[in-house]
Design an enzyme around this catalytic site. Structure first.
Site, PDB file in Angstrom:
ATOM      1  CE  LYS A 158      -3.680   2.521   0.374  1.00 14.19           C
ATOM      2  NZ  LYS A 158      -4.598   2.580  -0.785  1.00 14.19           N
ATOM      3  CB  CYS A 198      -1.099  11.117  -5.211  1.00 12.77           C
ATOM      4  SG  CYS A 198       0.651  11.495  -5.360  1.00 12.77           S
TER       5      CYS A 198
HETATM    6  C1  LIG Z   1      -8.886  -0.302  -3.389  1.00 15.82           C
HETATM    7  C2  LIG Z   1      -7.698   0.092  -4.213  1.00 15.82           C
HETATM    8  C3  LIG Z   1      -6.630   0.764  -3.615  1.00 15.82           C
HETATM    9  C4  LIG Z   1      -5.512   1.146  -4.365  1.00 15.82           C
HETATM   10  N1  LIG Z   1      -4.478   1.798  -3.755  1.00 15.82           N
HETATM   11  C5  LIG Z   1      -3.388   2.158  -4.489  1.00 15.82           C
HETATM   12  C6  LIG Z   1      -2.268   2.806  -3.877  1.00 15.82           C
HETATM   13  O1  LIG Z   1      -2.230   3.032  -2.660  1.00 15.82           O
HETATM   14  N2  LIG Z   1      -1.211   3.168  -4.666  1.00 15.82           N
HETATM   15  C7  LIG Z   1      -1.191   2.902  -6.017  1.00 15.82           C
HETATM   16  O2  LIG Z   1      -0.212   3.207  -6.680  1.00 15.82           O
HETATM   17  N3  LIG Z   1      -2.228   2.267  -6.610  1.00 15.82           N
HETATM   18  C8  LIG Z   1      -3.318   1.906  -5.885  1.00 15.82           C
HETATM   19  N4  LIG Z   1      -4.372   1.250  -6.506  1.00 15.82           N
HETATM   20  C9  LIG Z   1      -4.302   0.952  -7.950  1.00 15.82           C
HETATM   21  C10 LIG Z   1      -3.902  -0.504  -8.189  1.00 15.82           C
HETATM   22  O3  LIG Z   1      -2.611  -0.752  -7.692  1.00 15.82           O
HETATM   23  C11 LIG Z   1      -3.982  -0.877  -9.678  1.00 15.82           C
HETATM   24  O4  LIG Z   1      -3.020  -0.129 -10.380  1.00 15.82           O
HETATM   25  C12 LIG Z   1      -5.341  -0.604 -10.283  1.00 15.82           C
HETATM   26  O5  LIG Z   1      -6.348  -1.023  -9.396  1.00 15.82           O
HETATM   27  C13 LIG Z   1      -5.554  -1.310 -11.643  1.00 15.82           C
HETATM   28  O6  LIG Z   1      -5.322  -2.694 -11.553  1.00 15.82           O
HETATM   29  P1  LIG Z   1      -6.456  -3.818 -11.261  1.00 15.82           P
HETATM   30  O7  LIG Z   1      -7.517  -3.644 -12.291  1.00 15.82           O
HETATM   31  O8  LIG Z   1      -5.697  -5.090 -11.368  1.00 15.82           O
HETATM   32  O9  LIG Z   1      -6.962  -3.549  -9.884  1.00 15.82           O
HETATM   33  C14 LIG Z   1      -5.482   0.860  -5.755  1.00 15.82           C
HETATM   34  C15 LIG Z   1      -6.555   0.169  -6.340  1.00 15.82           C
HETATM   35  C16 LIG Z   1      -7.659  -0.213  -5.599  1.00 15.82           C
HETATM   36  C17 LIG Z   1      -8.780  -0.950  -6.278  1.00 15.82           C
END
Ligand SMILES: Cc1cc2nc3c(=O)[nH]c(=O)nc-3n(C[C@H](O)[C@H](O)[C@H](O)COP(=O)(O)O)c2cc1C
Ligand SMILES: Cc1cc2nc3c(=O)[nH]c(=O)nc-3n(C[C@H](O)[C@H](O)[C@H](O)COP(=O)(O)OP(=O)(O)OC[C@H]3O[C@@H](n4cnc5c(N)ncnc54)[C@H](O)[C@@H]3O)c2cc1C
Ligand code: FES
Lengths: 329, 265
Positions: free
Chosen positions: A66, A151
Site C-alpha cells: 500500500k 496522487c
Molecule cells: C482499493 C484500491 C486501492 C488502491 N491503492 C493504491 C495505492 O495506494 N497506490 C497505487 O499506486 N495504486 C493503488 N491502486 C491501484 C492498483 O494498484 C492498480 O493499479 C489498479 O487497481 C488497476 O489494476 P487492477 O484492475 O488489477 O486492480 C489501488 C486500487 C484499488 C482498487
C-alpha cells in the site's frame, strides 16, 4: 492421461523474470492497495492448501505495498467502493499508517513475507517523495520503489504528478538524485499520449514503468442524486478497464525500452498472456484478487501450460506481439 | 479465514424474493463459526470472472455436518445471481470472517432486527439459548412490509417477536424502534443486539439509555472482505476523520455508540 503428461512437461517451464535487481519467480505481482502489506494474503493462502494445493503467497513473484506517505493518512469518507460493470470504483484516499509505523512495525515483518517486496511511495510534493525515498534507502534494503504519481501535487493546484510533464519530470529526477534503488514510475492512464509521459519518466531516471493506475470514473445514485461513493469521482479498476490499459501498454512499449509492469483488470491466464505478448515483463494483479483470490496460482499454471504448448520461453513470449500479421483470407 | 467452497445443498424460498440457501463448507472451517461472523461468497456462475463477491452473515451453522445457512433477499445484481445457484454447485468462499458478537454472561437481552438483518441475530439467539438456560430475550423485528417479516423463519428458531411494518400490513404500523421504550421499561436489560439498516441503528443510538451497552452488526460495501483494501473503513465518533477501523476485520459487530451515523449516510 494426455493432460497429466502435458502438465508434467509444463512444470519444466520457468516463469522466472528479472526486473533490474529483482529476480521474480513469477511475473505476477500483487498491486499496490490491493494486498495491503502482504500479511492477510500470506495467511489466507497458507490456510487454504486443503482447498487449493500449492496455495501460497509465493505464487505472486512480488507484492507492491500500500502507498506509504511521510505522515499517516486517514483517507476518504464512506462509502469508499462501489461495483461497476466488471469493475470497481474506489476512493480510498491513500489511507496508510505513515513512514514511522512502516519502518518500526511493517518493514521488519515484510522481510519474512515469503515473496519479494516493492514499496509504493506517495507524497504531496516532489520534496516529500524525495524525502521518503531517501529515508527508505538509508534505513531499509527493499530493492525497488514504485512511485504512485496519480496522487495530487499540492504545489500544482492538486493536479496529479502523472498528468503534467513538468511535475512528472521533477518528481522522478528528485527521487533519482537520492536513491540508487530500482525505481518504478507508476503512470496515470488519463493523459493525451501516454507515450510522451513514458519517455519523460525514463529521461528523468525511471528504471521501469507501471502502466497504469486506475481510470478516473464516476457512478451516480439516481435516487439520492449523489455519487455512489463518498467522493464525486474515484478510480475504476478491474476487467472493465483491461482493453483500455492494454492499448496503453502497447503504446508505451513503442515509446520506451525499459521494463513495463502492466496493471489493469488481469484475473485470468488469458489476460496476463495478452499483457506479456504486448510487451509487459510483469503483470500486477489488484481487483482480480477479489474476483478470484486463487487467480495467481491458476494463472501460473496456465502460463506454464501455454509455454509448453507453444514450446517457447517466457522471455520469448514477452513482447512477441505481431502488429502487421496478415489475418489470412 | 480460509478459502474453500460453499457447496450448495438447497435453496428455500420462504416468500417471494426471500431465500435461505444451505451449503456445506468444504473443507470444514479451521475456526469456529460464531454469530455475527460472515463469509465472502462468489455468487455468479463458475467460469465467470467479472463480479465482485458478496459478504453474508451466517444465519445458522451445524458443526457436525459443516452445513451453513444464509438468509438473503433478492434486491440487486448479486442476489439476482445467488438465487440462481443450484444444488451441487461449488461456490468459492472465504470463511469465517469478522469479529463476532460477544454474549458471555449475558442472559437478559433485547434484540432489534431490521429486514435481512435478522439473520445474525437468529443465530445469536440460538447460541445463547443453548449456553444460558435462564435466557430472557425480547426480540423486535421490523421491515418495510409484512411480507418481509417472513414468519416461517422465526418459527424455525423458536423466536416469538414483536413486529412492526412501515406499511402496517403486519404488527405495529411504523418503525420497530417505536416499540423499544415500552420494552426498555420491562426489565433489567444487560445488552442490546441489533442489525438492520443504518437509519434504524441511528434511531436506536438516540433511544437507548446511557449505560445499556449495544452491539450492532453493520453493513458497508466490501471489496476484499479480508482487510486489505481499506474499502470498508468506518467513521467513528471519536476518530477525527482517521477511519482506523475496517468493518470486515474489526467489525462487522461494533459498539453502537462508537459509530458516527451522521457520516455513514
Ligand atoms: C482499493 C484500491 C486501492 C488502491 N491503492 C493504491 C495505492 O495506494 N497506490 C497505487 O499506486 N495504486 C493503488 N491502486 C491501484 C492498483 O494498484 C492498480 O493499479 C489498479 O487497481 C488497476 O489494476 P487492477 O484492475 O488489477 O486492480 C489501488 C486500487 C484499488 C482498487
Ligand atoms: C457483514 C455483512 C453481512 C451481510 N449479511 C447479509 C445477509 O445476511 N443477508 C443479505 O441479504 N445481505 C447481507 N449483506 C448485504 C449483502 O452483502 C449484499 O449487499 C446484498 O445481498 C445486496 O447485494 P446485491 O448485489 O443483490 O445488490 P446490489 O446490486 O449491490 O444493490 C442493489 C440495490 O439494493 C440496495 N441494497 C443493497 N443491499 C440491500 C439490502 N440488504 N436490502 C435492501 N436493499 C439493499 C443497494 O443500495 C442498491 O441500490 C451483508 C453485508 C455485510 C457487509
Ligand atoms: S472490505 Fe477490504 S478492507 Fe474491508
Amino acid at each position: 492421461m494426455g493432460g497429466s503428461s502435458a502438465a508434467q512437461t509444463a512444470e519444466g517451464f520457468s516463469l522466472e523474470v528479472s526486473l533490474g535487481p529483482l529476480r521474480l519467480s513469477s511475473p505476477l505481482i500483487g498491486a499496490s492497495g490491493c494486498v495491503a502489506f502482504g500479511e492477510e494474503y500470506r495467511r489466507l493462502y497458507e490456510n487454504s492448501r486443503q482447498a487449493m494445493e500449492g496455495s501460497s503467497i509465493a505464487q505472486l513473484g512480488a507484492i507492491v505495498t500500500k502507498a506509504v506517505s511521510l505522515k499517516p493518512r486517514g483517507g476518504n469518507p464512506p462509502p469508499r467502493v462501489a461495483e461497476t460493470p466488471a469493475g470497481l470504483l474506489n476512493s480510498i484516499g491513500l489511507q496508510n499508517p505513515g513512514l514511522d509505523h512502516f519502518l518500526a512495525e511493517l518493514a521488519p515483518r515484510l522481510s519474512q513475507l515469503g515473496t519479494k517486496v516493492i514499496v509504493n511511495l506517495v507524497g504531496d510534493t516532489a520534496q516529500e517523495f524525495a524525502e521518503l525515498a531517501s529515508i527508505l534507502s538509508q534505513k531499509t534494503d527493499f530493492p525497488a520503489f514504485e512511485l504512485d504519481l496519480s496522487c495530487p501535487n499540492v504545489e500544482e493546484g492538486g493536479r496529479s504528478f502523472a498528468m503534467s510533464l513538468p511535475s512528472l519530470r521533477e518528481v522522478i529526477s528528485r527521487v533519482r538524485q537520492v536513491t540508487d534503488r530500482f525505481l518504478i514510475a507508476k503512470l496515470a492512464p488519463n493523459v493525451c499520449d501516454i507515450g510522451e509521459f513514458a519517455q519523460a519518466a525514463v529521461e528523468a531516471g525511471a528504471d521501469a514503468l507501471t502502466v497504469a493506475n486506475t481510470w478516473i470514473g464516476m457512478v451516480v445514485d439516481v435516487e439520492r442524486r449523489t455519487s455512489r461513493i463518498g467522493r464525486t469521482t474515484g478510480g475504476v479498476s478491474g476487467p472493465a478497464i483491461r482493453p483500455l490499459t492494454m492499448a496503453l501498454v502497447h503504446r508505451v512499449r513503442q515509446a520506451v525500452r525499459v521494463p513495463i509492469l502492466a496493471s489493469g483488470g488481469a484475473v485470468r491466464t488469458q489476460d496476463v498472456l495478452e499483457y506479456l505478448i504486448v510487451g509487459a515483463s510483469a503483470v500486477q494483479i489488484g481487483t482480480g484478487l477479489w474476483i478470484d483470490p486463487m487467480c495467481p496460482l491458476k494463472i501460473n499454471r496456465g502460463l506454464r501450460e501455454y509455454l509448453a504448448r507453444h514450446r517457447m520461453s517466457l522471455g520469448e513470449l514477452i513482447g512477441s506481439f505481431q502488429a502487421e500479421v496478415s489475418r489470412g483470407g | 479465514m480460509q478459502y474453500g467452497f460453499f457447496q450448495v445443498l438447497r435453496q428455500v424460498e420462504l416468500a417471494p424474493e426471500h431465500f435461505v440457501i444451505w451449503g456445506r463448507l468444504t473443507p470444514p472451517p479451521h475456526q469456529p463459526i460464531l454469530p455475527g461472523s460472515f463469509l465472502h461468497l462468489k455468487v455468479d456462475p463458475p467460469g465467470d470472472y467479472r463480479m465482485l463477491w458478496r459478504p453474508y452473515s451466517f444465519l445458522d451453522y451445524q458443526p457436525d455436518t459443516h452445513q451453513a445457512a444464509i438468509y438473503y433477499r433478492v434486491v440487486g445484481e448479486g442476489t439476482g445471481q445467488l438465487c440462481q445457484r443450484r444444488e451441487g454447485e461449488l461456490l468459492p468462499a472465504i470463511y469465517p470472517l469478522g469479529t463476532p458478537f460477544t454474549h458471555e454472561g449475558v442472559s437478559r437481552a433485547i434484540m432489534v432486527a431490521g429486514g435481512v438483518g435478522v439473520a445474525p441475530l437468529l443465530m445469536l439467539y440460538d447460541r445463547m439459548r443453548h449456553s444460558s438456560p435462564q435466557l430472557r430475550v425480547e426480540f423486535l423485528f421490523g421491515a418495510r412490509s409484512g411480507r418481509d417479516l417472513v414468519p416461517g423463519l422465526l418459527e424455525e428458531f423458536g423466536v416469538v417477536a414483536r413486529m412492526a411494518s412501515e406499511d402496517g400490513t403486519l404488527g405495529h404500523r411504523g418503525y420497530i424502534t417505536d416499540l423499544l421504550p415500552e420494552v426498555l421499561e420491562q426489565g433489567e436489560w444487560q445488552m442490546v443486539y441489533a442489525c438492520g439498516p443504518n437509519p434504524m441503528l441511528s434511531a436506536l443510538a438516540d433511544l437507548l439509555p446511557e449505560g445499556l451497552p449495544c452491539q450492532v452488526s453493520l453493513e458497508l460495501p466490501m471489496a476484499c472482505a479480508i482487510g486489505v483494501c481499506n474499502g470498508c473503513n468506518l467513521p467513528l465518533r471519536s476518530d477525527g476523520g482517521r477511519y482506523p477501523r475496517r468493518l470486515c476485520v474489526e467489525g462487522p459487530v461494533m459498539d453502537l455508540r462508537e459509530v458516527d451515523f451522521a457520516a455513514l449516510v
